[in-house]
Design a protein around this motif. Structure first.
Motif, mmCIF file in Angstrom:
data_model
loop_
_atom_site.group_PDB
_atom_site.id
_atom_site.type_symbol
_atom_site.label_atom_id
_atom_site.label_comp_id
_atom_site.label_asym_id
_atom_site.label_seq_id
_atom_site.Cartn_x
_atom_site.Cartn_y
_atom_site.Cartn_z
ATOM 1 N N THR A 104 15.946 -31.500 17.321
ATOM 2 C CA THR A 104 17.162 -32.440 16.884
ATOM 3 C C THR A 104 17.194 -33.252 15.840
ATOM 4 O O THR A 104 16.244 -33.908 15.367
ATOM 5 C CB THR A 104 17.340 -33.246 18.189
ATOM 6 O OG1 THR A 104 17.429 -32.803 19.385
ATOM 7 C CG2 THR A 104 18.570 -34.162 18.006
ATOM 8 N N GLY A 105 18.040 -33.070 15.039
ATOM 9 C CA GLY A 105 18.252 -33.766 13.595
ATOM 10 C C GLY A 105 17.375 -33.061 12.576
ATOM 11 O O GLY A 105 17.109 -33.960 11.511
ATOM 12 N N LYS A 106 16.614 -32.179 12.708
ATOM 13 C CA LYS A 106 15.890 -31.469 11.669
ATOM 14 C C LYS A 106 16.597 -30.033 11.192
ATOM 15 O O LYS A 106 17.242 -29.523 11.759
ATOM 16 C CB LYS A 106 14.624 -31.283 12.131
ATOM 17 C CG LYS A 106 13.880 -32.425 12.575
ATOM 18 C CD LYS A 106 12.289 -32.146 13.032
ATOM 19 C CE LYS A 106 11.575 -33.468 13.352
ATOM 20 N NZ LYS A 106 10.381 -33.142 13.959
ATOM 21 N N THR A 107 16.185 -29.628 10.108
ATOM 22 C CA THR A 107 16.586 -28.499 9.529
ATOM 23 C C THR A 107 15.693 -27.232 10.205
ATOM 24 O O THR A 107 14.736 -27.484 10.527
ATOM 25 C CB THR A 107 16.720 -28.295 7.968
ATOM 26 O OG1 THR A 107 15.417 -28.395 7.527
ATOM 27 C CG2 THR A 107 17.473 -29.489 7.356
ATOM 28 N N LEU A 108 16.267 -26.009 10.047
ATOM 29 C CA LEU A 108 15.582 -24.900 10.489
ATOM 30 C C LEU A 108 14.226 -24.706 9.555
ATOM 31 O O LEU A 108 13.275 -24.650 9.859
ATOM 32 C CB LEU A 108 16.474 -23.566 10.490
ATOM 33 C CG LEU A 108 15.594 -22.278 10.870
ATOM 34 C CD1 LEU A 108 15.414 -22.466 12.396
ATOM 35 C CD2 LEU A 108 16.482 -21.339 10.691
ATOM 36 N N GLY A 109 14.524 -25.196 8.292
ATOM 37 C CA GLY A 109 13.367 -25.095 7.484
ATOM 38 C C GLY A 109 12.340 -26.304 7.816
ATOM 39 O O GLY A 109 11.023 -25.857 7.785
ATOM 40 N N GLN A 110 12.469 -27.257 8.070
ATOM 41 C CA GLN A 110 11.692 -28.481 8.627
ATOM 42 C C GLN A 110 11.121 -27.726 9.779
ATOM 43 O O GLN A 110 9.686 -28.210 9.959
ATOM 44 C CB GLN A 110 12.229 -29.628 8.663
ATOM 45 C CG GLN A 110 12.951 -30.416 7.298
ATOM 46 C CD GLN A 110 13.689 -31.514 7.709
ATOM 47 O OE1 GLN A 110 14.510 -31.568 8.637
ATOM 48 N NE2 GLN A 110 13.635 -32.422 6.802
ATOM 49 N N MET A 111 11.745 -27.244 10.787
ATOM 50 C CA MET A 111 10.718 -26.893 11.859
ATOM 51 C C MET A 111 9.934 -25.584 11.615
ATOM 52 O O MET A 111 8.815 -25.767 12.076
ATOM 53 C CB MET A 111 11.903 -26.544 13.144
ATOM 54 C CG MET A 111 12.733 -27.715 13.690
ATOM 55 S SD MET A 111 11.706 -28.950 14.051
ATOM 56 C CE MET A 111 10.765 -28.233 15.268
ATOM 57 N N ALA A 112 10.524 -24.804 10.533
ATOM 58 C CA ALA A 112 9.456 -23.799 10.457
ATOM 59 C C ALA A 112 8.058 -24.325 9.641
ATOM 60 O O ALA A 112 7.134 -23.802 10.057
ATOM 61 C CB ALA A 112 10.326 -22.798 9.137
ATOM 62 N N THR A 113 8.488 -25.287 8.891
ATOM 63 C CA THR A 113 7.237 -25.856 8.312
ATOM 64 C C THR A 113 6.316 -26.828 9.265
ATOM 65 O O THR A 113 5.082 -26.706 9.266
ATOM 66 C CB THR A 113 7.669 -26.987 7.188
ATOM 67 O OG1 THR A 113 8.520 -26.140 5.939
ATOM 68 C CG2 THR A 113 6.364 -27.670 6.674
ATOM 69 N N GLN A 114 6.907 -27.411 10.250
ATOM 70 C CA GLN A 114 6.185 -28.031 11.254
ATOM 71 C C GLN A 114 5.596 -27.359 12.194
ATOM 72 O O GLN A 114 4.501 -27.398 12.475
ATOM 73 C CB GLN A 114 7.105 -28.942 12.106
ATOM 74 C CG GLN A 114 6.638 -29.579 13.248
ATOM 75 C CD GLN A 114 7.558 -30.615 13.978
ATOM 76 O OE1 GLN A 114 8.638 -31.103 13.260
ATOM 77 N NE2 GLN A 114 7.484 -30.731 15.063
ATOM 78 N N TRP A 115 5.800 -25.933 12.472
ATOM 79 C CA TRP A 115 5.212 -24.972 13.218
ATOM 80 C C TRP A 115 4.392 -23.978 12.614
ATOM 81 O O TRP A 115 3.601 -23.284 13.013
ATOM 82 C CB TRP A 115 6.377 -24.321 14.196
ATOM 83 C CG TRP A 115 7.073 -25.042 15.151
ATOM 84 C CD1 TRP A 115 6.523 -26.131 15.874
ATOM 85 C CD2 TRP A 115 8.390 -24.803 15.612
ATOM 86 N NE1 TRP A 115 7.592 -26.603 16.699
ATOM 87 C CE2 TRP A 115 8.625 -25.928 16.615
ATOM 88 C CE3 TRP A 115 9.372 -24.036 15.441
ATOM 89 C CZ2 TRP A 115 9.691 -25.875 17.493
ATOM 90 C CZ3 TRP A 115 10.503 -23.873 16.224
ATOM 91 C CH2 TRP A 115 10.661 -24.941 17.390
ATOM 92 N N GLY A 116 4.486 -23.970 11.247
ATOM 93 C CA GLY A 116 3.714 -23.198 10.319
ATOM 94 C C GLY A 116 4.077 -21.767 10.613
ATOM 95 O O GLY A 116 3.407 -20.781 10.611
ATOM 96 N N VAL A 117 5.406 -21.598 10.539
ATOM 97 C CA VAL A 117 5.942 -20.034 10.836
ATOM 98 C C VAL A 117 7.165 -19.756 9.810
ATOM 99 O O VAL A 117 7.689 -20.681 9.268
ATOM 100 C CB VAL A 117 6.485 -19.608 12.223
ATOM 101 C CG1 VAL A 117 5.461 -19.851 13.302
ATOM 102 C CG2 VAL A 117 7.522 -20.929 12.588
ATOM 103 N N ASP A 118 7.565 -18.633 9.764
ATOM 104 C CA ASP A 118 8.712 -18.400 8.960
ATOM 105 C C ASP A 118 10.019 -18.763 9.484
ATOM 106 O O ASP A 118 10.107 -19.088 10.646
ATOM 107 C CB ASP A 118 8.856 -16.648 8.733
ATOM 108 C CG ASP A 118 9.954 -16.048 8.290
ATOM 109 O OD1 ASP A 118 11.023 -16.046 9.031
ATOM 110 O OD2 ASP A 118 9.875 -15.987 7.114
ATOM 111 N N PRO A 119 11.109 -19.234 8.832
ATOM 112 C CA PRO A 119 12.217 -19.716 9.242
ATOM 113 C C PRO A 119 13.005 -18.826 10.456
ATOM 114 O O PRO A 119 13.528 -19.505 11.469
ATOM 115 C CB PRO A 119 13.179 -19.834 8.149
ATOM 116 C CG PRO A 119 12.237 -20.020 7.058
ATOM 117 C CD PRO A 119 11.204 -19.165 7.310
#
Length: 531
Positions: free
Chosen positions: A350-365
């Motif tokens: 919640t409140g994050k971009t898809l790009g930020q979550m991809a970086t946080q999880w270490g995966v492709d968007p």
């Protein structure tokens, strides 16, 4: 301005003169009155008895049980939101939630619901339930093509048999006979996207023959399938063949490839209007649309058969490759990984971009999106927490569309997007006061009377003698949004008074706790069974 001109303006707003009653329930005194018509404002009073307006015009000092001092403020019909998703509120078990405060705080007295094809065919039963529960705003119901098709065909990508089409048509007729204002569609969304044009026309005819409107989230607002202009022509064709007015929901040019196409979109609609067809639209004043990860990024074929089959396709390596290839393209047309803000409440993203979550999880968007889609909702019928704000529109398109005289205001208010709490004050503050795209009179007209005319809402949308007393008073300096994309659930400010059906829903800027809203059912058209 001389007295004769003032008297003429007052008559244009108020209608024929009526004798002053000995006493009224409420007088809103001394405000700048915008009637909802395309007329200049006047300064004067609005008098209310019971649930009706009994006088609009220059002050005449009528005695009243309650006097509201509106000097220096704007007095207008309660705003009508042409496209909403209020179910979280109006169907809550919490009486306070059912007041529909996100809308009340904006000065909205009436909301159109059942949109995007979601409206139940069981209009009468739903109206009884909502009436018994008590809600804060008036409700305008539509019967939805999506609800109809899902009831008959489930989530399957196939055409109906003749018997199934007859069932769909019967459900549309049922909804209209029970008080719906028309048929809504969301042809962008599965399973409605699986329907061919002729199926939609056949069902729409049942609403059109009973005086209904065709209200559509069209098949493509971008270039996902048939393209924006072809999709617009399809909706116009459906209305023409079904012999009913066409109303485009949240009209826009969506996505990086479509920015700058508003002139062509407008020309397509203007051509239909010039040919004599009744075509209108609504629009929200935001550059980010509200959608979901699945609707925005998944290819439609991947949703054939529902959520369980979607997950099975994710689990098949060859099919997953195909899905991801199309998701990459859909993400590009949406503007990329940082243009997708994940908005659903109470989720890790919640409140994050898809790009930020991809970086946080270490995966492709795209892999991050699939990871989100794999999380089932509590019912297991779809993905959980997939709401997004998608930044994909251009100022020049939004501005040009807003100037069109056949476009009215809507929020498309849905959970997680600030438009649910802040659309009308944002339009006023940004597009009237700051950027001067439209005038204050245009803002009121296209948030009240014109909307009532388009939806054929009886005796509402105007400050006129004999009309229902839905009235907003707002401070022209303080009326402003407070919600934003990171904090989407902050009520707007600046509405000092809101009456719904003659009862105070807001007083001195705060909720009264009253729930005066009504489900405004259309009278049953000719040929309907006796209720």
């Amino acid at each position: 301005m001389n007295r004769l001109v003032l008297s003429t303006l007052a008559l244009a707003i108020a209608g024929p003169a009526v004798s002053a009653p000995a006493n009224v329930d409420v007088v809103i005194r001394g405000g700048t009155i915008y009637s909802g018509a395309d007329a200049a404002p006047i300064t004067g009073d609005v008098e209310i008895s019971g649930d009706r307006i009994v006088y609009v015009g220059p002050s005449r000092r009528t005695p009243a049980a309650r006097v509201i001092d509106a000097k220096g403020q704007i007095v207008a019909p309660g705003f009508i939101d042409a496209h909403t998703h209020p179910d979280t509120y109006i169907r809550s078990t919490d009486a306070t939630q059912r007041l529909n405060l996100p809308w009340l705080a904006q000065g909205v007295s009436t909301v159109v619901m059942g949109v995007d094809g979601g409206g139940t065919p069981d209009v009468a039963a739903d109206a009884r339930s909502l009436t018994a529960a008590k809600v804060g705003t008036n409700l305008i119901p539509f019967v939805g093509f999506g609800a109809i098709r899902s009831r008959v065909l489930g989530q399957d990508d196939r055409a109906p048999t003749p018997a199934e089409l007859a069932q769909e048509k019967a459900l549309a007729a049922k909804g209209m006979c029970e008080g719906a204002y028309g048929l809504s569609t969301g042809l962008f969304y599965a399973p409605q996207s699986f329907a061919k044009t002729d199926e939609v026309i056949a069902v729409a005819r049942e609403a059109g023959s009973r005086g209904g409107i065709y209200d559509t989230h069209q098949r493509d607002e971008s270039n996902y399938t048939i393209g924006l202009i072809n999709s617009t022509k399809e909706a116009i064709e459906i209305g023409r063949e079904a012999k009913m007015p066409v109303h485009f929901a949240h009209l826009k040019a969506l996505g990086v490839d479509l920015q700058g196409q508003a002139p062509q979109l407008i020309a397509t609609i203007e051509a239909a209007r010039a040919a004599g067809q009744n075509v209108t639209a609504d629009q929200y004043p935001w550059l980010a649309s509200g959608s979901s990860v699945d609707a925005s990024l998944l290819p439609r074929w991947a949703s054939d058969g529902g959520y369980a089959k979607l997950i099975a396709r994710f689990d098949d390596p060859a099919t997953l490759v195909r899905i991801k290839r199309e998701m990459v393209e859909n993400l590009r047309r949406r503007g990329g990984k940082e243009s997708i803000l994940l908005t659903s409440a109470d989720q890790p993203w919640t409140g994050k971009t898809l790009g930020q979550m991809a970086t946080q999880w270490g995966v492709d968007p795209v892999d991050a999106a699939i990871r989100i889609l794999r999380v089932a909702n509590p019912e297991g019928t779809g993905p959980a927490g997939v709401g997004i704000a998608s930044f994909n529109m251009a100022d020049r398109d939004v501005d040009l569309l807003m100037k069109q005289p056949w476009i009215v205001t809507s929020s498309d208010g849905s959970d997680g997007h600030p438009r649910q709490y802040a659309t009308f004050p944002r339009k006023y503050q940004t597009y009237v006061r700051e950027r001067k795209v439209i005038t204050l009179r245009d803002f009121v007209r296209r948030s009240t009377g014109l909307t009532a005319d388009i939806y054929r809402i009886d005796h509402r949308g105007y400050l006129r003698t004999g009309y229902f007393a839905d009235v907003v008073v707002f401070d022209p300096v303080k009326y402003a949004p407070r919600a934003d994309y990171i904090h989407p659930r902050v009520p707007s400010v600046g509405v000092t008074t809101l009456l719904v059906n003659g009862q105070l829903a807001l007083a001195n800027g705060a909720t009264t706790g009253a729930a005066p809203g009504r489900v405004l059912l259309r009278p049953a058209p000719a040929g309907c069974p006796a209720s």
